[in-house]
Enzyme design. Sequence first.
Site, short mmCIF file in Angstrom:
data_model
loop_
_atom_site.label_atom_id
_atom_site.label_comp_id
_atom_site.label_asym_id
_atom_site.label_seq_id
_atom_site.Cartn_x
_atom_site.Cartn_y
_atom_site.Cartn_z
N ASP A 72 -5.42 3.21 -1.91
CA ASP A 72 -4.75 3.93 -3.00
C ASP A 72 -5.15 3.36 -4.36
OD1 ASP A 72 -3.43 1.56 -2.50
OD2 ASP A 72 -1.43 2.42 -2.38
N CYS A 85 1.24 -6.82 -3.15
CA CYS A 85 0.35 -7.88 -3.60
C CYS A 85 1.01 -8.65 -4.74
CB CYS A 85 -0.97 -7.29 -4.09
SG CYS A 85 -1.79 -6.22 -2.87
N ILE A 127 20.42 -9.39 11.42
CA ILE A 127 20.89 -10.78 11.44
C ILE A 127 22.38 -10.78 11.76
CG2 ILE A 127 21.43 -12.76 9.96
CD1 ILE A 127 18.60 -12.83 10.70
N ASN A 145 -0.25 -3.66 -7.57
CA ASN A 145 0.71 -4.14 -6.57
C ASN A 145 1.60 -2.98 -6.17
OD1 ASN A 145 2.70 -5.50 -5.06
ND2 ASN A 145 3.82 -6.11 -6.90
N GLY A 146 1.61 -2.62 -4.89
CA GLY A 146 2.48 -1.54 -4.45
C GLY A 146 1.78 -0.57 -3.53
N SER A 196 13.77 -0.11 4.26
CA SER A 196 15.12 -0.56 3.93
C SER A 196 15.98 0.62 3.52
CB SER A 196 15.03 -1.58 2.78
OG SER A 196 16.20 -1.64 2.04
N GLY A 197 17.30 0.49 3.71
CA GLY A 197 18.23 1.55 3.33
C GLY A 197 18.85 1.37 1.97
#
Length: 682
Positions: free
Chosen positions: A107, A2, A308, A80-81, A381-382
């Site tokens: 949460d 958020c 990509i 946010n999170g 994501s890594g």
Amino acid sequence: MCGITGFLGATQFAAEDGCGAILRQMTDSLSHRGPDDAGYWSDPEHGIALGHRRLSIVDLSPAGHQPMHSATRRHVLVFNGEIYNHLQLREQLAATGAAPSWRGHSDTETLLAGFEAWGVRATIERAVGMFAFALWDRLSGTLTLGRDRIGEKPLYYGWQGQGREAAFLFGSELAALRAHPRFEHAIDRGALCLQMRHNCIPSPYSIYQGIAKLQPGCLLAVSARQPGPQLVRYWSAADAAIAGTSQPFEGSPEEAVERLDVLLRDAIRMQMHADVPLGAFLSGGVDSSTVVALMQAQSARPVKTFSIGFDEEGYNEAEYAKAVADHLGTEHTELYVGGAEARELVPRLQETYDEPFSDSSQLPTALVSRLARRHVTISLSGDAGDELFCGYNRYQFAARLWDSIAASPVPLRRLAAGAITGVPVASWDRLLRGLGRCAPRSLRCQHPGDKLHKGAAIISCTSLDQLYLGLVSHWDDPAALVLGAQEPPTVLTGDAPALPGLDGVQRMMALDLLTYLPDDILVKVDRAAMSVSLETRVPFLDHRVVEFAWRLPQAMKLRDGCSKWALRQVLYRYVPKTLIERPKMGFGIPVGDWLRGPLRDWAADLLDEARLRREGYFDPAAIRLRWNEHLSGRRNWQYHLWDVLMFQSWLEGTHAGQGRTASSRPPGAGAGRAWSTAASVH
């Protein structure tokens, strides 16, 4: 995921309608971070206002609306999170009789219950997740800001204005703060120096005077009675590194690999929980392939993956990603982007990064985020695998280089450096190209003279820290470039923690965990993804994984010249080694060629000498020299020029209507109130 914002300042509420308009403007500037819902709350008597934009991820019902009140109405929260273990926290609350009558299953509601039962710090220390929040305590009249352990989620803050008209502002992005009428728009030239060196502005600094970034792992409290922000660290990456190396994992390599597999599986399982579609970025490298492999191993349906591809040779990883996706059986989507399409996005990057930011991999990151958002709302994501498992080539290179030069007297090394730099770059280029294959392998490149001149600066260093700073710096003396500026201290320039017990390579890894990861990598991913309302999650940054990674002996990370050894062994349980083993490739774009070609007119306008003099931030001579050398092909100044161009583009887009007075105040003028309490804490 958020966007949050708000302000504290009693006189702002003299006119209730004015207050509502200010709060709405601040909040709605973050609509890209939360397109699904908006919430506003204020208490004029106490001068507090909180705003929230919602990207619905867990509990899509109105019960997840923010700002949210606690069950007792004492606390009001904007958050946010994601707290990945919030259901376990609810069980703990229930076990002690502290659970309220739950209104939903978000949460945010769990956090509020924890804050009332255990207190803010104790709740955050129990939490596994990524977050930034603002909590108003109606009983004590205290505003508390908090940020996650590593810095996945952003949060800016600071006092603006003077005397009774001052307001304490905060927000997920600077755009929200700029929407407040007390915001002063005074650019911090010291912070600009940092961007020229690091291609980003490290915390606690921001591009504006008096505005700071809340550092990772910190809580901050402020009130009308105690306006000086009180900063407390509840978790430290430096402490995790020290504790891990002092109490290393004592099992066998096989046991270490099994333990790492279990931890990563659990972190990824928790991060796959959502009420909306979810996928992952996939480059085909070790880190992203490990994340996707463990996702697919725990999923009954094909995981959605995204990559990509570029037409330019040397910049395309899409074929490797597709091979991994085919092996794992994911639902893979790839998009090949032509140079023209990618370049069209460059002038608009400043809209995504609302603070000057010049890591050129920001462009492919923005493109893959746009691709993923067409199909999912969350992408794993890594990121962070390199910092935790010794993946960057520069770690080994710097350590070997320091070992080879440290025994030589510094005066002798400086003499050698002077001899190297005494020969012009162009002359070195002609000489080494003439030698062909007889030239040292490391100097068989397009601009060997550049490499030698940078190496000359490095061999005169007096410590490994100084050597590493040289390796990761763009402009070596940014204070000479930025007019009227002094470069402030950072973790890499004089404010480093002691880090006892860490060897040279471990020290570089720890410094990257403190700086490069949160200030560059995580900023890049957060802004690119949130600009299209995409939530990203980083399993390697589950703090339990971070702490275990630091317990792994270095021999289980770097073995026989192979980096990320333990992590690779986990991956090879799911993906054949033959699909992974290849030279490491960065996630970049051919900036240097584009600046000489299709981006030349755009860059020339931003680097125009008269314009630079009129704006008054840079020494035009230094920039014009490098621009002309780059255009001629005599030197490769792509990174230095990109730093300047990204600031210039940001300045043009953000301050076009401000005029020179507001945006170019000399250093030290105006509000600097945030800085007295925003000093770096490790």
